[in-house]
Design a protein around this motif. Sequence first.
Motif, short mmCIF file in Angstrom:
data_model
loop_
_atom_site.label_atom_id
_atom_site.label_comp_id
_atom_site.label_asym_id
_atom_site.label_seq_id
_atom_site.Cartn_x
_atom_site.Cartn_y
_atom_site.Cartn_z
N SER A 103 -2.54 0.88 4.49
CA SER A 103 -1.46 1.13 3.53
C SER A 103 -2.01 1.51 2.17
O SER A 103 -3.15 1.15 1.82
CB SER A 103 -0.57 -0.11 3.39
N TRP A 118 6.07 9.97 -4.69
CA TRP A 118 6.48 9.36 -3.43
C TRP A 118 7.13 10.39 -2.51
O TRP A 118 6.82 10.47 -1.32
CB TRP A 118 7.43 8.20 -3.72
N LEU A 119 8.04 11.20 -3.04
CA LEU A 119 8.70 12.23 -2.23
C LEU A 119 7.69 13.26 -1.73
O LEU A 119 7.77 13.72 -0.58
CB LEU A 119 9.80 12.92 -3.05
N LYS A 122 5.62 11.56 1.04
CA LYS A 122 6.43 11.39 2.25
C LYS A 122 6.56 12.70 3.02
O LYS A 122 6.60 12.71 4.24
CB LYS A 122 7.82 10.88 1.88
N LYS A 125 4.08 13.55 5.78
CA LYS A 125 4.21 12.86 7.07
C LYS A 125 2.89 12.23 7.52
O LYS A 125 2.40 12.47 8.63
CB LYS A 125 4.72 13.82 8.14
N ASP A 129 0.95 3.78 5.72
CA ASP A 129 2.13 3.15 5.14
C ASP A 129 2.07 3.30 3.61
O ASP A 129 1.16 2.78 2.97
CB ASP A 129 2.17 1.67 5.53
N ILE A 130 3.03 4.02 3.04
CA ILE A 130 3.06 4.27 1.59
C ILE A 130 4.09 3.34 0.96
O ILE A 130 5.26 3.36 1.31
CB ILE A 130 3.42 5.75 1.29
#
Length: 201
Positions: A103, A118-119, A122, A125, A129-130
């Motif tokens: 993580s 964060w976006l 994400k 992909k 684990d972020i």
Amino acid sequence: KKLLLFKSQLDTMPREFYDKCIVEGLELLMVNVFARHDESKGRTAPPQINKIKIEDLLGRNTIVMNREAIEDQFEGQNILITGAAGSIGSEIVRQVLQFNCNSIIMLDQAETPMNDLWLSIKAEKSDVDIIPIIANVTHEQKMRAIFEKYHPSIVFHAAAYKHVPMMEFHPSTAVHTNVGGTKIVADLSVEYGVKRFVMVS
């Protein structure tokens, strides 16, 4: 997204400007020569526009990371990055994301840059684990709760006020964060058995 600069501007731009360009993913272009009329050929030569590589702005040789030499240090680890939404912190996040860690705990007090990071992460992909956390490193109780919950084994401490001329107007705030906040993170790292603590000066 592209940004066009003139050659004369390169040395006059502050380092923070280039940091911002990197974070925003801008492609930097430089005008070397303006359009000019070539009498011998009877035509106008187009301006010369070249890509600027970030390496050209360093003022030193590029350091190439030896991935194989360090990847086992990240294997299955929980990694805390403070100041994660900043120019340096966000690059650390992206570099660490290449490894097979368990993580990445991204911590910053700035909501909007953290949300943008964060976006962006994400969208890549990744299997890692972020965990985005909005918090201030000077809040000892909150920081203790984070260490207690996530038990990071590696800490990259990049949270700090870095604009020295501005912070000279607010020395107590600078000391509170850059000294006091660092002490809190470092003390908790010792208390919770962090294997490696990296401080970004």
